[in-house]
Design a protein around this motif. Structure first.
Motif, mmCIF file in Angstrom:
data_model
loop_
_atom_site.group_PDB
_atom_site.id
_atom_site.type_symbol
_atom_site.label_atom_id
_atom_site.label_comp_id
_atom_site.label_asym_id
_atom_site.label_seq_id
_atom_site.Cartn_x
_atom_site.Cartn_y
_atom_site.Cartn_z
ATOM 1 N N ASP A 10 -4.438 27.789 36.466
ATOM 2 C CA ASP A 10 -4.692 29.162 35.755
ATOM 3 C C ASP A 10 -4.027 30.594 37.004
ATOM 4 O O ASP A 10 -4.002 31.476 35.866
ATOM 5 N N CYS A 11 -3.375 29.770 37.606
ATOM 6 C CA CYS A 11 -2.655 31.087 39.015
ATOM 7 C C CYS A 11 -1.471 30.926 38.801
ATOM 8 O O CYS A 11 -1.133 31.806 38.955
ATOM 9 N N GLY A 12 -0.269 30.023 38.399
ATOM 10 C CA GLY A 12 0.615 30.189 38.946
ATOM 11 C C GLY A 12 0.618 29.206 40.885
ATOM 12 O O GLY A 12 -0.274 29.083 40.673
ATOM 13 N N TRP A 13 2.305 29.219 41.565
ATOM 14 C CA TRP A 13 2.376 29.119 42.394
ATOM 15 C C TRP A 13 1.426 30.559 43.559
ATOM 16 O O TRP A 13 2.189 31.588 43.047
ATOM 17 N N GLU A 14 0.973 30.792 44.025
ATOM 18 C CA GLU A 14 0.364 31.630 45.508
ATOM 19 C C GLU A 14 0.851 30.710 46.672
ATOM 20 O O GLU A 14 1.028 29.578 47.140
ATOM 21 N N TYR A 15 1.698 31.279 47.261
ATOM 22 C CA TYR A 15 2.332 31.218 48.888
ATOM 23 C C TYR A 15 1.370 32.564 50.011
ATOM 24 O O TYR A 15 1.989 33.681 50.203
ATOM 25 N N PRO A 16 0.518 31.121 50.253
ATOM 26 C CA PRO A 16 -0.130 31.987 51.110
ATOM 27 C C PRO A 16 0.587 32.590 52.604
ATOM 28 O O PRO A 16 1.583 32.115 52.666
ATOM 29 N N PRO A 17 0.286 34.010 53.549
ATOM 30 C CA PRO A 17 0.426 33.779 54.618
ATOM 31 C C PRO A 17 0.291 32.908 55.408
ATOM 32 O O PRO A 17 -0.760 32.156 55.584
ATOM 33 N N SER A 18 1.423 32.766 56.262
ATOM 34 C CA SER A 18 1.002 31.688 57.500
ATOM 35 C C SER A 18 -0.697 32.085 57.783
ATOM 36 O O SER A 18 -0.620 33.257 58.892
ATOM 37 N N GLY A 19 -1.432 31.450 58.466
ATOM 38 C CA GLY A 19 -2.537 31.847 58.846
ATOM 39 C C GLY A 19 -3.883 31.867 58.060
ATOM 40 O O GLY A 19 -4.667 32.250 58.477
ATOM 41 N N ALA A 20 -3.673 31.791 56.678
ATOM 42 C CA ALA A 20 -4.237 33.072 55.697
ATOM 43 C C ALA A 20 -5.482 31.578 55.543
ATOM 44 O O ALA A 20 -5.247 30.474 55.981
ATOM 45 N N THR A 21 -6.536 32.342 55.693
ATOM 46 C CA THR A 21 -7.815 31.512 55.786
ATOM 47 C C THR A 21 -8.786 31.188 54.144
ATOM 48 O O THR A 21 -8.989 29.725 53.880
ATOM 49 N N SER A 22 -7.645 31.537 53.133
ATOM 50 C CA SER A 22 -8.472 31.543 51.926
ATOM 51 C C SER A 22 -7.230 32.164 50.807
ATOM 52 O O SER A 22 -6.121 32.871 51.120
ATOM 53 N N THR A 23 -7.062 31.681 49.883
ATOM 54 C CA THR A 23 -5.941 31.974 48.710
ATOM 55 C C THR A 23 -6.661 33.408 48.390
ATOM 56 O O THR A 23 -7.898 33.671 47.956
ATOM 57 N N SER A 24 -6.002 34.269 47.745
ATOM 58 C CA SER A 24 -6.325 35.463 46.679
ATOM 59 C C SER A 24 -6.729 34.941 45.728
ATOM 60 O O SER A 24 -7.106 36.402 45.082
ATOM 61 N N CYS A 25 -5.787 34.057 44.784
ATOM 62 C CA CYS A 25 -6.106 34.162 43.237
ATOM 63 C C CYS A 25 -7.183 33.005 42.784
ATOM 64 O O CYS A 25 -7.096 32.001 43.734
#
Length: 120
Positions: A10-25
């Protein structure tokens, strides 16, 4: 240790910043994967999704991370030192939830580290 990437149909690849608590997509769809960046060597990998331990069949494998002239690289050519791994898990069938990963170091003092992310 950090969540390197979350990928889904549904979103492709997401690279969350280090320490992120959730995805944005808003991930989901037929295929979903998680990749964890792990510096060092561990001997006791465990992954959870939605509160339950993932089966060993969800483990897709590990890719080495090497050190070259003080920089980390995924291009581990002959002569470079492996300093860590990117560990991949198949989360297909899930439409989101908490993904958690932990591992215990093979080196003294045998620390256990973990990381988690809420996949939207």
């Amino acid at each position: 240790m950090f969540i390197y990437a979350i990928g889904s149909s549904d979103c492709g690849w997401e690279y969350p910043p280090s320490g992120a608590t959730s995805t944005s997509c808003n991930h989901g769809g037929a295929v979903m994967q998680a990749a964890v960046f792990e510096l060092g060597y561990g001997s006791s990998r465990i992954a959870w999704m939605g509160g339950g331990t993932l089966p060993s069949s969800a483990y897709l494998g590990s890719s080495p991370v090497c050190e070259s002239f003080g920089e980390l690289t995924f291009d581990c050519t002959a002569g470079l030192t492996i300093v860590g791994w990117v560990v991949d898990y198949d989360l297909s069938g899930w439409q989101g939830g908490f993904f958690r990963y932990q591992n215990t170091s093979t080196n003294s003092p045998f620390n256990t580290m973990s990381v988690q992310i809420n996949i939207l």
